[in-house]
Scaffold this active site. Structure first.
Site, PDB file in Angstrom:
ATOM      1  N   HIS A   1      -3.090  29.787 -17.766  1.00  0.00           N
ATOM      2  CA  HIS A   1      -4.441  29.263 -17.964  1.00  0.00           C
ATOM      3  C   HIS A   1      -5.361  29.841 -16.896  1.00  0.00           C
ATOM      4  O   HIS A   1      -4.939  30.644 -16.049  1.00  0.00           O
ATOM      5  CB  HIS A   1      -4.445  27.727 -17.950  1.00  0.00           C
ATOM      6  CG  HIS A   1      -3.818  27.106 -16.746  1.00  0.00           C
ATOM      7  ND1 HIS A   1      -4.374  27.178 -15.482  1.00  0.00           N
ATOM      8  CD2 HIS A   1      -2.666  26.405 -16.596  1.00  0.00           C
ATOM      9  CE1 HIS A   1      -3.625  26.539 -14.619  1.00  0.00           C
ATOM     10  NE2 HIS A   1      -2.567  26.063 -15.257  1.00  0.00           N
TER      11      HIS A   1
ATOM     12  N   LYS B   1       0.909  18.031  -5.751  1.00  0.00           N
ATOM     13  CA  LYS B   1       1.143  17.048  -6.801  1.00  0.00           C
ATOM     14  C   LYS B   1       1.322  15.661  -6.184  1.00  0.00           C
ATOM     15  O   LYS B   1       1.976  15.504  -5.162  1.00  0.00           O
ATOM     16  CB  LYS B   1       2.389  17.396  -7.611  1.00  0.00           C
ATOM     17  CG  LYS B   1       2.342  18.787  -8.250  1.00  0.00           C
ATOM     18  CD  LYS B   1       1.256  18.880  -9.292  1.00  0.00           C
ATOM     19  CE  LYS B   1       1.176  20.269  -9.884  1.00  0.00           C
ATOM     20  NZ  LYS B   1       0.053  20.403 -10.830  1.00  0.00           N
TER      21      LYS B   1
ATOM     22  N   LYS C   1     -11.184  21.165  -9.566  1.00  0.00           N
ATOM     23  CA  LYS C   1     -10.482  22.346 -10.051  1.00  0.00           C
ATOM     24  C   LYS C   1     -11.185  22.920 -11.272  1.00  0.00           C
ATOM     25  O   LYS C   1     -11.561  22.185 -12.188  1.00  0.00           O
ATOM     26  CB  LYS C   1      -9.029  22.006 -10.424  1.00  0.00           C
ATOM     27  CG  LYS C   1      -8.079  22.023  -9.234  1.00  0.00           C
ATOM     28  CD  LYS C   1      -6.632  21.940  -9.703  1.00  0.00           C
ATOM     29  CE  LYS C   1      -5.687  22.056  -8.515  1.00  0.00           C
ATOM     30  NZ  LYS C   1      -4.274  21.993  -8.951  1.00  0.00           N
TER      31      LYS C   1
ATOM     32  N   LYS D   1     -10.822  23.566 -16.572  1.00  0.00           N
ATOM     33  CA  LYS D   1     -10.547  22.439 -17.448  1.00  0.00           C
ATOM     34  C   LYS D   1     -11.825  21.994 -18.146  1.00  0.00           C
ATOM     35  O   LYS D   1     -12.911  22.041 -17.574  1.00  0.00           O
ATOM     36  CB  LYS D   1      -9.942  21.272 -16.667  1.00  0.00           C
ATOM     37  CG  LYS D   1      -8.534  21.553 -16.158  1.00  0.00           C
ATOM     38  CD  LYS D   1      -7.880  20.290 -15.630  1.00  0.00           C
ATOM     39  CE  LYS D   1      -6.441  20.576 -15.234  1.00  0.00           C
ATOM     40  NZ  LYS D   1      -5.748  19.360 -14.750  1.00  0.00           N
ATOM     41  N   THR D   2     -11.672  21.574 -19.399  1.00  0.00           N
ATOM     42  CA  THR D   2     -12.787  21.044 -20.177  1.00  0.00           C
ATOM     43  C   THR D   2     -12.375  19.663 -20.684  1.00  0.00           C
ATOM     44  O   THR D   2     -11.280  19.176 -20.379  1.00  0.00           O
ATOM     45  CB  THR D   2     -13.102  21.950 -21.380  1.00  0.00           C
ATOM     46  OG1 THR D   2     -11.985  21.909 -22.295  1.00  0.00           O
ATOM     47  CG2 THR D   2     -13.334  23.389 -20.933  1.00  0.00           C
TER      48      THR D   2
ATOM     49  N   ASP E   1      -2.332  26.148  -1.645  1.00  0.00           N
ATOM     50  CA  ASP E   1      -1.361  25.051  -1.682  1.00  0.00           C
ATOM     51  C   ASP E   1       0.075  25.545  -1.512  1.00  0.00           C
ATOM     52  O   ASP E   1       1.002  24.742  -1.388  1.00  0.00           O
ATOM     53  CB  ASP E   1      -1.497  24.255  -2.987  1.00  0.00           C
ATOM     54  CG  ASP E   1      -1.296  25.108  -4.237  1.00  0.00           C
ATOM     55  OD1 ASP E   1      -1.292  26.357  -4.125  1.00  0.00           O
ATOM     56  OD2 ASP E   1      -1.146  24.533  -5.330  1.00  0.00           O
TER      57      ASP E   1
ATOM     58  N   THR F   1       5.459  26.233 -16.554  1.00  0.00           N
ATOM     59  CA  THR F   1       5.302  24.856 -17.028  1.00  0.00           C
ATOM     60  C   THR F   1       4.742  24.799 -18.448  1.00  0.00           C
ATOM     61  O   THR F   1       4.727  23.754 -19.080  1.00  0.00           O
ATOM     62  CB  THR F   1       4.362  24.066 -16.085  1.00  0.00           C
ATOM     63  OG1 THR F   1       3.153  24.810 -15.907  1.00  0.00           O
ATOM     64  CG2 THR F   1       5.028  23.875 -14.721  1.00  0.00           C
TER      65      THR F   1
ATOM     66  N   HIS G   1      -4.462  30.269 -13.220  1.00  0.00           N
ATOM     67  CA  HIS G   1      -3.525  31.307 -12.812  1.00  0.00           C
ATOM     68  C   HIS G   1      -4.207  32.651 -12.553  1.00  0.00           C
ATOM     69  O   HIS G   1      -3.612  33.537 -11.936  1.00  0.00           O
ATOM     70  CB  HIS G   1      -2.467  31.538 -13.911  1.00  0.00           C
ATOM     71  CG  HIS G   1      -1.519  30.390 -14.082  1.00  0.00           C
ATOM     72  ND1 HIS G   1      -1.474  29.635 -15.234  1.00  0.00           N
ATOM     73  CD2 HIS G   1      -0.570  29.877 -13.258  1.00  0.00           C
ATOM     74  CE1 HIS G   1      -0.535  28.713 -15.118  1.00  0.00           C
ATOM     75  NE2 HIS G   1       0.021  28.826 -13.927  1.00  0.00           N
TER      76      HIS G   1
ATOM     77  N   GLN H   1      12.382  28.506  -3.349  1.00  0.00           N
ATOM     78  CA  GLN H   1      11.303  29.494  -3.267  1.00  0.00           C
ATOM     79  C   GLN H   1      11.472  30.366  -2.023  1.00  0.00           C
ATOM     80  O   GLN H   1      11.210  31.573  -2.068  1.00  0.00           O
ATOM     81  CB  GLN H   1       9.930  28.821  -3.243  1.00  0.00           C
ATOM     82  CG  GLN H   1       8.783  29.853  -3.227  1.00  0.00           C
ATOM     83  CD  GLN H   1       7.437  29.238  -3.490  1.00  0.00           C
ATOM     84  OE1 GLN H   1       7.310  28.268  -4.241  1.00  0.00           O
ATOM     85  NE2 GLN H   1       6.399  29.795  -2.884  1.00  0.00           N
TER      86      GLN H   1
ATOM     87  N   ARG I   1       7.047  15.840 -11.385  1.00  0.00           N
ATOM     88  CA  ARG I   1       6.820  16.394 -12.719  1.00  0.00           C
ATOM     89  C   ARG I   1       7.945  15.971 -13.659  1.00  0.00           C
ATOM     90  O   ARG I   1       9.067  15.715 -13.233  1.00  0.00           O
ATOM     91  CB  ARG I   1       6.798  17.924 -12.672  1.00  0.00           C
ATOM     92  CG  ARG I   1       5.751  18.512 -11.765  1.00  0.00           C
ATOM     93  CD  ARG I   1       5.766  20.008 -11.919  1.00  0.00           C
ATOM     94  NE  ARG I   1       4.972  20.660 -10.888  1.00  0.00           N
ATOM     95  CZ  ARG I   1       4.358  21.824 -11.065  1.00  0.00           C
ATOM     96  NH1 ARG I   1       4.426  22.434 -12.204  1.00  0.00           N
ATOM     97  NH2 ARG I   1       3.669  22.371 -10.088  1.00  0.00           N
TER      98      ARG I   1
END
Length: 425
Positions: A45, A82, A230, A233-234, A195, A40, A48, A174, A86
């Site tokens: 990040h 989600k 999660k 993230k900032t 998930d 994506t 992962h 998948q 997307r």
């Protein structure tokens, strides 16, 4: 300690399809395991890293990992976890993302030799499939009732956003990946985040129907804080592994600021630190949280892992600068990152020529003092610093030799009151 025991004490086993049989399989001979990564973005990040390190753990235990980059599945997007559909990426953007993610995988896994890791793209085997062929070969082996029972599908169907047929089909793609990898690479294990449980079990069921083989699934918890948010993230967004998106300094700072309630879990999940050192860090954190021993070890380990020796050296040096270490041979970009929240003012570079810029005027331009008399008093008290070196001469004139980087000087008054002075031509 065998691999399953190691994963268990680290808290990395959330679900398995048959842990006893999986343990026997792993003990019998080297196995192949795969984890999929949807491209994506052109960089992985922090989120992962749980799965990247899972593949790495299997490889270090003697097994072969397959990192599957979803060039085909990325065209659709996984609905799991989600709340809405997307945005679809262009073919050109997807290819750039696949290449970027694939390159980063080589930092963590050994791809050399016959037993090395494999980097595969599911677009390579899906691009030749026609819609009718896929329905005939795969779709007929996939019961809709089983799909409807998966939490990832059911929750979206019940949501306001609903679920398109495109995303509904993701599970088939998948699941077929698992069948293809088993057939072509003798891969019998798929892992992923919690998930992904529905997608993994769908692949196991499809493998049983199409190949008549027992396949295995393993999920790890998602990387979250103690209150369920999660991690990774900032305020600026995701913490990326690409140094051009998240600098080694920012990456280091993210880990060193992890809460006490989360740090030991992060060490267990993301590092290869052994049990004895883990227990010692836990004891130190409990006895003296202020020392942040666990956070420092975590930050050092993760930054070295992702950015190498040069990255950790740069990050630790930047941290020392932030806390008063002498500044030399820095760049404008580094100082901007270190002092991102510090006020910045501009001055004419010509003022550094000739007699130079008087320190008293510089302090006022930077906004650290309101008057010349306040500047003189601060210098007399020994509370003025230029590039973290104390200024004792109130007649000091600034020249280009005083620049900490290409265009920046760092002024400080007292312990923590910083200001940047940028000299523009």
């Amino acid at each position: 300690m065998n691999l399953i025991e190691d994963l268990r004490w680290r808290g990395l086993i959330h679900q398995t399809t048959d842990e006893a049989e999986l343990g026997k399989l792993l003990a019998k001979e080297p196995q192949t395991i795969y984890i999929g990564f949807d491209p994506t973005a052109s960089s992985l990040h922090v989120g992962h890293l749980m799965q990247v390190m899972m593949l790495r753990r299997f490889q270090r235990a003697g097994h072969r990992p397959i990192a599957l980059v979803g060039g085909a599945t990325g065209m659709i997007g996984d609905p799991s976890g989600k709340s809405e559909e997307r945005n679809l990426l262009s073919a050109e953007q997807l290819q750039a993302n696949v290449e970027g993610v694939g390159k980063q995988m080589q930092q963590f896994l050994d791809f050399d030799g016959d037993s090395g890791a494999k980097l595969l793209n599911n677009f390579d085997w899906m691009k030749g499939y026609s819609y009718l062929e896929f329905l005939r070969d795969v779709g007929k082996n996939f019961p809709v009732g089983a799909m409807m029972g998966k939490e990832s599908v059911r929750s979206r169907l019940e949501s306001e956003a609903g679920l398109s047929y495109t995303e509904f089909s993701y599970m088939l793609l998948q699941a077929y990946d698992f069948v293809h990898l088993c057939r072509e690479h003798d891969c019998r294990i798929q892992a992923g985040g919690s998930d992904q449980w529905g997608n993994i079990t769908a692949g196991i069921d499809l493998g049983r129907r199409m190949l008549g083989k027992p396949l295995f699934g393993l999920t790890a918890p998602l990387l979250t804080t103690s209150d369920g948010r999660k991690m990774g993230k900032t305020e600026k967004g995701a913490v990326w592994l690409d140094p051009d998106r998240t600098s080694p300094y920012e990456f280091y700072q993210y880990w060193i600021n992890v809460e006490d309630a989360d740090v030991m879990r992060c060490i267990a999940y993301l590092t290869e630190i052994e049990r004895d050192e883990y227990d010692s860090l836990g004891e130190q954190t409990a006895a003296d949280p202020g020392r942040r021993a666990a956070q420092k070890r975590l930050a050092s380990y993760m930054t070295r892992l992702v950015h190498g020796e040069e990255g950790i050296t740069s990050a630790e040096r930047a941290t020392r600068i932030l806390f008063g270490g002498e500044i030399e041979k820095a760049t404008d970009a580094q100082l901007s990152q270190i002092f991102a929240d510090v006020p910045s003012s501009e001055a004419d570079r010509k003022s550094l020529s000739g007699e130079g810029l008087w320190i008293i005027d510089a302090l006022q331009t930077a906004g650290l003092v309101s008057s010349g008399s306040e500047a003189r008093r601060s210098i007399k008290e020994g509370s003025v610093y230029l590039n973290n070196r104390r200024v004792s001469d109130m007649n000091h004139r600034l020249s280009e030799a005083d620049l900490a980087s290409e265009t920046v000087m760092v002024l400080r008054r007292g312990k923590r009151k910083y200001a940047l002075l940028r000299f523009r031509s």
